[in-house]
Scaffold this active site. Structure first.
Site, PDB file in Angstrom:
ATOM      1  N   ASP A  13       0.824  -1.223   0.000  1.00  0.00           N
ATOM      2  CA  ASP A  13       0.000   0.000   0.000  1.00  0.00           C
ATOM      3  C   ASP A  13       0.851   1.263   0.000  1.00  0.00           C
ATOM      4  O   ASP A  13       0.446   2.297   0.524  1.00  0.00           O
ATOM      5  CB  ASP A  13      -0.952   0.020   1.210  1.00  0.00           C
ATOM      6  CG  ASP A  13      -1.749  -1.253   1.353  1.00  0.00           C
ATOM      7  OD1 ASP A  13      -2.443  -1.610   0.394  1.00  0.00           O
ATOM      8  OD2 ASP A  13      -1.665  -1.894   2.414  1.00  0.00           O
ATOM      9  N   LYS A  16       2.318   2.265  -5.013  1.00  0.00           N
ATOM     10  CA  LYS A  16       3.021   1.747  -6.188  1.00  0.00           C
ATOM     11  C   LYS A  16       2.238   1.994  -7.478  1.00  0.00           C
ATOM     12  O   LYS A  16       2.817   2.282  -8.516  1.00  0.00           O
ATOM     13  CB  LYS A  16       3.297   0.250  -6.015  1.00  0.00           C
ATOM     14  CG  LYS A  16       4.240  -0.080  -4.867  1.00  0.00           C
ATOM     15  CD  LYS A  16       4.521  -1.561  -4.772  1.00  0.00           C
ATOM     16  CE  LYS A  16       3.280  -2.374  -4.435  1.00  0.00           C
ATOM     17  NZ  LYS A  16       2.700  -2.039  -3.108  1.00  0.00           N
ATOM     18  N   GLY A  40      -4.463  -4.328  -4.623  1.00  0.00           N
ATOM     19  CA  GLY A  40      -5.216  -3.273  -5.289  1.00  0.00           C
ATOM     20  C   GLY A  40      -4.342  -2.060  -5.518  1.00  0.00           C
ATOM     21  O   GLY A  40      -3.716  -1.557  -4.581  1.00  0.00           O
ATOM     22  N   HIS A  41      -4.262  -1.609  -6.767  1.00  0.00           N
ATOM     23  CA  HIS A  41      -3.515  -0.399  -7.093  1.00  0.00           C
ATOM     24  C   HIS A  41      -4.512   0.683  -7.492  1.00  0.00           C
ATOM     25  O   HIS A  41      -5.321   0.490  -8.396  1.00  0.00           O
ATOM     26  CB  HIS A  41      -2.532  -0.651  -8.236  1.00  0.00           C
ATOM     27  CG  HIS A  41      -1.343  -1.451  -7.814  1.00  0.00           C
ATOM     28  ND1 HIS A  41      -0.496  -2.070  -8.704  1.00  0.00           N
ATOM     29  CD2 HIS A  41      -0.846  -1.742  -6.590  1.00  0.00           C
ATOM     30  CE1 HIS A  41       0.473  -2.699  -8.051  1.00  0.00           C
ATOM     31  NE2 HIS A  41       0.273  -2.515  -6.765  1.00  0.00           N
ATOM     32  N   GLN A 224       1.841  -5.879  -3.270  1.00  0.00           N
ATOM     33  CA  GLN A 224       2.168  -5.912  -1.838  1.00  0.00           C
ATOM     34  C   GLN A 224       3.528  -5.248  -1.574  1.00  0.00           C
ATOM     35  O   GLN A 224       3.912  -4.357  -2.316  1.00  0.00           O
ATOM     36  CB  GLN A 224       2.104  -7.346  -1.299  1.00  0.00           C
ATOM     37  CG  GLN A 224       0.702  -7.924  -1.214  1.00  0.00           C
ATOM     38  CD  GLN A 224       0.324  -8.774  -2.411  1.00  0.00           C
ATOM     39  OE1 GLN A 224       1.149  -9.279  -3.131  1.00  0.00           O
ATOM     40  NE2 GLN A 224      -0.961  -8.929  -2.631  1.00  0.00           N
TER      41      GLN A 224
END
Length: 423
Positions: A13, A16, A40-41, A224
């Site tokens: 988180d 990225k 999740g991005h 991650q």
């Protein structure tokens, strides 16, 4: 740009997705190399917010090819839903801008059910998994009983293999007291997904080798962060894949001697989602950030745990990943803080520790040793040049980079593309 590996230098988180999106302006290919839709991005393009789970962030750049590599575990239902969701936002995913490795392993409903059952049975010792079936899928891969994308899209072979694996796993679920999975409806759903995804599937190892030989710029997108790595993280409070730089090679088939540099992404403070030790966790900064509407998981919506910047952890991350350059995000989250603390070492039973211990129980008992930095107490989200940042802000950023042991190259003061500075 050449071939660049981008990794998270904390517990995930770190922002990225935003940094990848900025760097893809120079990239021909973006490769996702590990993890699944447990990641999740979040990327903002103008006023539009995109939350990506399996599809690399490069999908938002015209002319960029995205690759889901062999190290990913792929939920076909989730991927089809993601493709359809992007189409509603005007982003059309086609076999020309997305390719999928034929050797990536497939997530099935029994993996998700087993994931949830294991968490329930652990009680207070739970890991904090997203329950997306990621761990059990990697478990099947290691046990050599998994099914890969090449099996999924083989219409002649898939039904028989599916029923065989479902029967075995239904026995396990029943032994755990869980409801068995209905075979016909799931088979029909996965067959529909296989039909949709078949045109995207190829031998991505060969494709990537041909691209690197012709001089394409390739960006390897990590999911991650370092301390969720199955080998180098705060085990057992980790994910089930190699989130560090080495995972980019094994998860794509591109060898180490084709990689040119590693960029580590870290926040100007520290966060993590789920269970496990977080030495610098602090209620004051957590309340501040949550009150600003920040630090909620892109995949689960859970509140992230927040703390001061941990230089012990990022120094270890720089060592393990071979980080050459640093991107620091969320700098604007500290704009109102009068005095900022940075953990430079740990104290454990009278000893000073300058490297993160391998034993998670020891890490949980470590006391952070802090250094104080004066805050800048002025908004930075509107600043676009490094030279215009407050002196205290620049001093803080250069100091945490020096403590980490890599060169500061990117500073982000907000989620938008233009809220990014290159040094």
């Amino acid at each position: 740009m050449a071939n660049v590996i981008l990794v998270g230098a904390q517990w995930g988180d770190e922002g990225k997705g935003k940094i990848i999106d900025v760097l893809t302006e120079q990239a021909d290919i973006v490769v996702r190399t590990q993890g699944g839709n447990n990641a999740g991005h979040t990327v903002f393009v103008g006023p539009t917010k995109y939350v990506l789970h399996l599809i690399p962030s490069g999908i938002l750049r015209a002319g960029t090819t995205c690759v889901i590599g062999n190290g990913v575990v792929l939920d076909p239902v989730g991927l089809v839903a993601e493709i359809d969701g992007l189409a509603k936002l005007g982003v059309h995913v086609t076999p020309q801008n997305l390719v999928i490795s034929e050797t990536a392993h497939v997530v099935f409903p029994w993996h998700r059910e087993l994931d949830g059952q294991r968490e329930v049975r652990k009680g207070n010792q739970k890991i904090g998994t997203t329950k997306r079936g990621i761990g059990p899928t990697y478990g099947d891969k290691a046990a050599r009983v998994g099914m890969r994308v090449i099996d999924l899209v083989n219409a002649a072979r898939f039904p028989a293999r599916f029923r065989e694996r479902l029967s075995e796993n239904n026995e396990i679920l029943q032994a755990l007291g869980a409801q068995p999975i209905d075979s016909d409806s799931v088979l029909a759903e996965y067959t529909r997904c296989a039909d949709r995804l078949r045109p995207f599937v190829t031998n991505t190892v060969v494709m990537l080798h041909e691209a690197t030989r012709r001089g394409a710029n390739v960006l390897f997108e990590g999911a991650q962060g370092t301390f969720l790595d199955i080998d180098h993280g705060t085990y057992p409070y980790v994910t089930s894949s190699n989130t560090t730089a080495g995972g980019a090679c094994t998860g794509s088939g591109v060898p180490p001697n084709r990689m040119d540099r590693v960029v580590g992404v870290m926040k100007a403070y520290t966060t993590r989602v789920g269970e496990g030790p977080l030495p610098t966790e602090n209620a004051e900064i957590s309340d501040l950030l949550h009150g600003m509407g920040r630090e909620f998981g892109a995949t689960t919506g859970r509140m992230r745990r927040c703390g001061w910047f941990d230089a012990v952890a990022t120094r270890h991350a720089a060592m393990v990943n071979g980080i050459d350059e640093l991107a620091v995000t969320n700098v604007d989250g500290l704009d109102s803080v009068k005095s900022i603390r940075v953990c430079s070492s740990y104290q454990f039973e009278g000893q000073t520790l300058r490297h993160i211990p391998s034993d998670a129980d020891v890490l949980a008992r470590c006391e952070p040793v802090f250094e104080e930095f004066p805050g800048w107490e002025t908004p930075t989200d509107g600043i676009r040049r490094w030279e215009d940042l407050p002196v205290n802000c620049r001093h803080y950023l250069l100091s945490i980079a020096q403590m980490t042991g890599a060169r500061l190259s990117i500073v982000s003061v907000g989620p938008a593309r233009d809220q990014t500075m290159f040094l």
